[in-house]
Enzyme design. Sequence first.
Site: not given
Length: 291
Positions: A99, A101, A103
């Site tokens: 993953e 990311d 955010e």
Amino acid sequence: MATSSAIRITTLFFATLIAASSANFYQNFDITWGDGRAKILNNGDLLTLSLDKASGSGFQSKNEYLFGKIDMQLKLVPGNSAGTVTAYYLSSKGATWDEIDFEFLGNVTGQPYILHTNVFSQGKGNREQQFYLWFDPTADFHTYSILWNPQRIVFSVDGTPIREFRNLESIGVPFPKNQPMRIYSSLWNADDWATQGGRVKTDWSQAPFTASYRNFNANACVWSSGSSSCSSNSTPSSSSASGNAWLTEEMDSKNEERMKWVQSKYMIYNYCTDTKRFPQGLPAECATASS
């Protein structure tokens, strides 16, 4: 008659091309949850996610990718966004997933968003770096990019690199390179942790909260039926010639300096300096210049 028919066919052909090129989100993404709170607008040029007390919303890419240069323009939830999280990331599936990311952690009016980044490889994350932004991300669209090639992952904002995670398998650090990933994005309530450690809760009187997306671009290797759209025997020169220069792209000295500037001015958390969190010693990649 034949000439006029040919003109009509040619006109229809180009109209179809134009419609296809403008129907970006219809072509590339599926809305996956939110019961109507996610919307594709403007003939596919704009996508919006909304959050209210009942539910957030999200979407995912139709394609899976194994390496790519991914760009998306976002305009984040304005005003009092405390408690909300807008997530934009690449992820594979399974217990040992990979993953990458972005955010965006909301905040009370007048206080800055926190941009949270993380990299998971083989199901292990804990590689957070967090930043303030040097602009208001709610006033206009800004471009958030992920370069992911076999040598490195680079997070960039408006073309300025903010973080590099290099392939350090040579010293035992797993690197995402074998699992194809989809692009995901969601807007959801995380007021148990998102703003000031959960002390500030979501003000539902401000709902619905809305984030907007446009100008998606993926110069990437599409993974389908167990094979990649990129040639497996591409050399650096052939990759460059075929428009896949990003496959071997490195950080030049100018971008290294720009990244150092961002990290010195705007980084607010770096797992590689958190000795209390890692009392047995910092992760191996933290001994190198980039992580």
